[in-house]
Design a protein around this motif. Structure first.
Motif, short mmCIF file in Angstrom:
data_model
loop_
_atom_site.label_atom_id
_atom_site.label_comp_id
_atom_site.label_asym_id
_atom_site.label_seq_id
_atom_site.Cartn_x
_atom_site.Cartn_y
_atom_site.Cartn_z
N ASN A 97 39.25 41.50 29.93
CA ASN A 97 40.36 41.95 30.93
C ASN A 97 41.76 42.07 29.90
O ASN A 97 42.46 41.12 29.52
CB ASN A 97 40.69 40.98 31.77
CG ASN A 97 41.72 41.42 32.68
OD1 ASN A 97 42.51 42.13 32.38
ND2 ASN A 97 41.78 40.76 33.89
N GLY A 149 34.83 42.81 32.28
CA GLY A 149 35.95 43.57 32.42
C GLY A 149 35.84 44.95 31.49
O GLY A 149 34.70 45.00 30.83
N GLY A 187 41.04 35.99 32.25
CA GLY A 187 40.79 37.34 32.72
C GLY A 187 40.24 37.50 34.14
O GLY A 187 40.16 38.55 34.83
N CYS A 212 44.93 38.46 39.85
CA CYS A 212 45.90 39.25 38.79
C CYS A 212 46.99 38.13 38.35
O CYS A 212 47.92 38.31 37.74
CB CYS A 212 46.47 40.33 39.33
SG CYS A 212 45.70 41.81 39.26
N LEU A 224 45.12 47.64 35.61
CA LEU A 224 43.70 47.18 35.77
C LEU A 224 42.72 47.92 36.24
O LEU A 224 41.79 48.37 35.86
CB LEU A 224 43.72 45.49 36.31
CG LEU A 224 42.27 44.96 36.13
CD1 LEU A 224 41.78 44.66 34.75
CD2 LEU A 224 41.89 43.59 37.24
N MET A 267 38.76 39.76 40.14
CA MET A 267 40.13 39.60 39.42
C MET A 267 41.49 39.93 40.38
O MET A 267 42.15 39.25 39.80
CB MET A 267 39.93 40.92 38.21
CG MET A 267 38.80 40.41 37.35
SD MET A 267 38.75 41.71 35.90
CE MET A 267 37.74 41.02 34.86
#
Ligand code: FE2
Length: 268
Positions: A12, A41, A164, A173, A201, A225
């Motif tokens: 991430n 990610g 992440g 987030c 993202l 995430m």
């Protein structure tokens, strides 16, 4: 001595960049990344390049240990398509990382000492903390994706949380990390966090090809995430195993994944 500790970046890049825009790395004596730098990610190559460029010392995560087993028969319901995608993004190579990293009075690991797969929570870490040999007084670990600071009265166990993909803490987030400071022989932990852009993202995911390579797993990871609610990936894997047991079909079968993906989404 002052340390900056992160764990479970999981490719991430947005979370890592948010951290770097907040912290001056020159303020720290060592930068530690506690495993699972990649997989899940959308930016594994860029994440590894940035961690390396910044001088992070890394330990081996369970996801990276699995790179050594890509040629073996799949074990039930694990996200091999996603892992293969990550492996290919990395040019099919990954640096040899240590399972544990030790310096001064600090012991860094991914799961528990010597075992990147062993999943415990803060209380489950207490026996390991008590068994730490002299002179170690600070045990840093990741893997659980949740954060904690636990003491046995003398020693400290710290999980900074998954930078992440933090779990169990909506709204998502949020990128957690920890600052560790040694003062007069005692370690002090300060949990910190930054937020990052969900829009960016999601764009990374859309552009990555992950939805095509591993659609069900990508959906579960994105939900994890972006919401912070717990164990989305684990729930998907358990659903895959259930569908596999019910139908007698292999957990590798794309149809099983497809059906499990449907159920996982319906059960939300
Ligand atoms: Fe992880």
């Amino acid at each position: 001595m002052r340390l900056l500790a992160i764990a479970d970046v999981h490719g991430n890049l947005r979370a890592l960049e948010a951290l770097l825009s907040r912290e001056r790395l020159g303020d720290y004596d060592r930068l530690i990344s506690l495993g699972d730098q990649v997989n899940f990610g959308p930016k594994p190559r860029e994440t590894m390049a940035l961690l390396t460029k910044c001088g992070f010392e890394m330990v081996l995560g369970n996801h990276e240990e699995r790179f050594a087993h890509l040629g073996e028969p799949a074990f039930a319901g694990y996200g091999w398509d996603m892992l293969r995608w990550t492996w290919n993004q990395l040019g099919q190579r990954f640096p040899a990382l240590p399972v544990d990293l030790r310096f001064g009075t600090v012991w860094c690991t991914h799961g528990t000492p010597g075992d990147p797969y062993h999943l415990v929570d803060g209380n489950g870490m207490l026996p390991f903390l008590r068994e730490l040999p002299t002179p170690y007084r600070l045990l840093l670990s990741g893997h659980n994706h949740r954060r904690w600071v636990v003491s046995d009265g003398e020693r400290l166990s710290v999980n900074p949380g998954a930078l992440g993909m933090l779990e169990g803490e909506p709204p998502g987030c949020v990128a957690p990390y920890a600052v560790l400071t040694l003062r007069r022989g005692h370690w002090h932990a300060e949990p910190r966090q930054v937020t990052y852009s969900e829009t960016e993202l999601l764009r990374d995911f859309q552009e990555s090809g992950l939805y095509e390579a591993a659609p069900e797993m990508a959906a579960a990871v994105v939900r994890q995430m972006t919401t912070g609610s717990g164990r989305q990936v684990l729930r998907l894997i358990k659903t895959i195993q259930r569908v596999s047991a019910e139908t007698g079909r292999s957990a590798d079968d794309p149809e099983v994944w497809h059906e499990a993906g449907h159920r996982w989404e319906k059960e939300l």
